[in-house]
Write an enzyme that holds these catalytic residues in place. Structure first.
Site, short mmCIF file in Angstrom:
data_model
loop_
_atom_site.label_atom_id
_atom_site.label_comp_id
_atom_site.label_asym_id
_atom_site.label_seq_id
_atom_site.Cartn_x
_atom_site.Cartn_y
_atom_site.Cartn_z
N CYS A 190 -16.37 2.19 -0.44
CA CYS A 190 -15.24 1.32 -0.04
C CYS A 190 -14.95 1.40 1.45
CB CYS A 190 -14.00 1.70 -0.85
SG CYS A 190 -13.54 3.43 -0.69
N ASP A 195 -16.95 7.60 -2.79
CA ASP A 195 -15.77 7.47 -1.94
C ASP A 195 -15.52 8.85 -1.34
OD1 ASP A 195 -13.39 6.64 -0.73
OD2 ASP A 195 -12.24 6.58 -2.61
N ARG A 219 0.88 -1.18 0.00
CA ARG A 219 0.00 0.00 0.00
C ARG A 219 0.92 1.22 0.00
NH1 ARG A 219 -5.55 1.61 3.11
NH2 ARG A 219 -6.26 0.12 1.57
N HIS A 237 -6.91 0.89 -6.78
CA HIS A 237 -7.23 0.03 -5.63
C HIS A 237 -7.90 -1.24 -6.18
CE1 HIS A 237 -7.81 -1.18 -1.63
NE2 HIS A 237 -8.65 -0.28 -1.18
N GLN A 245 -10.03 -3.76 -3.97
CA GLN A 245 -11.33 -3.19 -3.59
C GLN A 245 -12.34 -3.41 -4.71
OE1 GLN A 245 -12.14 -1.29 -0.61
NE2 GLN A 245 -14.15 -1.76 -1.44
N ARG A 259 -14.05 -8.36 0.73
CA ARG A 259 -12.61 -8.11 0.54
C ARG A 259 -11.84 -9.38 0.89
NH1 ARG A 259 -10.46 -3.04 0.85
NH2 ARG A 259 -8.60 -4.17 0.15
N1 NVA Z 1 -9.69 6.89 -2.06
C1 NVA Z 1 -9.42 6.52 -0.68
C2 NVA Z 1 -9.70 5.09 -0.48
C3 NVA Z 1 -9.45 4.57 0.90
C4 NVA Z 1 -9.75 3.11 1.02
C5 NVA Z 1 -7.98 6.86 -0.35
O1 NVA Z 1 -7.11 6.60 -1.18
O2 NVA Z 1 -7.73 7.38 0.73
N1 CP Z 2 -11.50 0.15 1.79
C1 CP Z 2 -10.25 0.08 2.29
O1 CP Z 2 -9.27 -0.15 1.58
O2 CP Z 2 -10.18 0.30 3.63
P1 CP Z 2 -8.85 0.50 4.48
O3 CP Z 2 -8.22 1.80 4.03
O4 CP Z 2 -9.30 0.54 5.91
O5 CP Z 2 -7.93 -0.64 4.21
#
Ligand code: NVA
Ligand code: CP
Length: 329
Positions: A283, A243, A121, A148, A151, A311
């Site tokens: 998400c 989102d 990540r 992502h 997801q 997930r």
């Molecule tokens: N678009 C959000 C998704 C979090 C799961 C982010 O990147 O923070």
């Molecule tokens: N939806 C998702 O990726 O959640 P987290 O950021 O908590 O992993």
């Protein structure tokens, strides 16, 4: 497949179980429609019969390097790996970005000696593609600034559970044209679902991802539509997804973004333009009463906790296939 005569390839096509073994998942666009369908089919079977897969990854090791916070992704990868008989090692990189202490190539060349799969990540998407280039074991994108994919696979699994085949399905995303939006567009395109995206003017998804999604959609027979009017995006939708307006890494823009995204809030009025049978997806984490109201998030159309559960099942399927253990034992 290299070296195999073309005729033989036609007679004896490589199954997705074989073609995915040893591969990386940096982007949804790394997958063919057949491979994505196979991951989803396996995910449904794993969810229905978890005991059948209990030791499918016996003693395999997975490492997770996370530069950003996580609840769902971390726990669903860890629980997935643990319940398949393997083990997960979590490395918190939130205080020191990957590649700072030593090069990504050197990390890859160490880690591949100990583990079977690397889950990342990151902020920069290139951190993931570079690690994939150097590591001999599969590398999985667990969210980057660009995509992502895990997801989106779980989200379309959730939609399949509710609606069956998604060919010709009307999927809508409203809000920021961000990482989640990118992966959803590509997944919709691969599955032949129409995808309408409603964003403020300067927050559209990236042009090259849109072009990629449209190229796939041309083959699968779906339409990818970009609009600025949230009502036009949601009209007759079978699913409405949103989102956060401000993703991780963009926090300094939060104050500027809040008023721009206000008209894109998913509330009961906006949902009333969708099909009466439409579901709502997010998400998570959600900023309650910012991009979505409590009434919608907690309402009867919301499937957000099914998405969160899926997930784990979807990532089990992905891990099994990338590690060449996709067949039921
Ligand atoms: N678009 C959000 C998704 C979090 C799961 C982010 O990147 O923070
Ligand atoms: N939806 C998702 O990726 O959640 P987290 O950021 O908590 O992993």
């Amino acid at each position: 497949m290299a070296g195999k005569p073309a005729l033989l390839q036609e007679i004896e096509p490589v199954s997705p179980h074989e073609s995915l073994a040893g591969r990386d998942l940096c982007s949804v666009a790394d997958l063919t429609t057949t491979e994505l369908a196979a991951i989803l089919a396996l995910a449904h079977d794993i969810k229905a019969n978890p005991a059948a897969y209990r030791w499918a990854l016996d003693a395999k090791q997975m490492v997770m390097f996370f530069e950003k916070a996580s609840l769902r992704t971390r726990l669903t990868f860890e629980t997935a790996m643990n319940t398949l008989g393997g083990a997960a090692v979590f490395v918190d990189q939130t205080q020191s970005p990957l590649g700072e202490r030593e090069s990504l190539a050197d990390i890859a060349r160490n880690v591949e000696r100990w583990v079977s799969v690397i889950v990342l990540r990151t902020y920069a998407h290139e951190t993931i593609t570079e690690m994939a280039q150097y590591a001999s074991v599969p590398v999985v994108n667990a969210l980057s600034d660009l995509e992502h994919p895990c997801q989106a696979i779980a989200d379309f699994m959730t939609l399949q559970e509710r609606f069956g085949s998604l060919h010709g399905f009307n999927f809508t995303y409203v809000g920021d044209g961000n990482n989640v939006c990118h992966s959803l567009m590509l997944t919709a395109a691969l599955l032949g679902a129409h995808c309408a995206v409603g964003t403020p003017k300067n927050y559209a998804p990236k042009a090259d991802i849109v072009a990629q999604a449209r190229a796939i959609a041309n083959v699968t027979g779906s339409n990818i539509t970009l609009v600025n009017d949230p009502v036009a995006a949601v009209k007759d939708a079978d699913a409405v997804y949103t989102d956060v307006c401000t993703s991780m890494g963009f926090e300094h823009e939060a104050t500027k973004r809040a008023p721009i995204f206000k008209p894109y809030q998913v509330n009961e009025v906006l949902m009333s333009y969708a099909s009466p049978k439409a579901v709502f997806l997010h998400c998570l984490p959600a900023h309650r009463n910012a991009e979505v109201t409590d009434a919608v998030l907690d309402g009867p159309q919301s499937v957000v906790f099914d998405q969160a559960e899926n997930r784990m099942h979807a990532q089990k399927a992905l891990l099994l296939m990338l590690l060449g253990a996709g067949r039921k034992r």
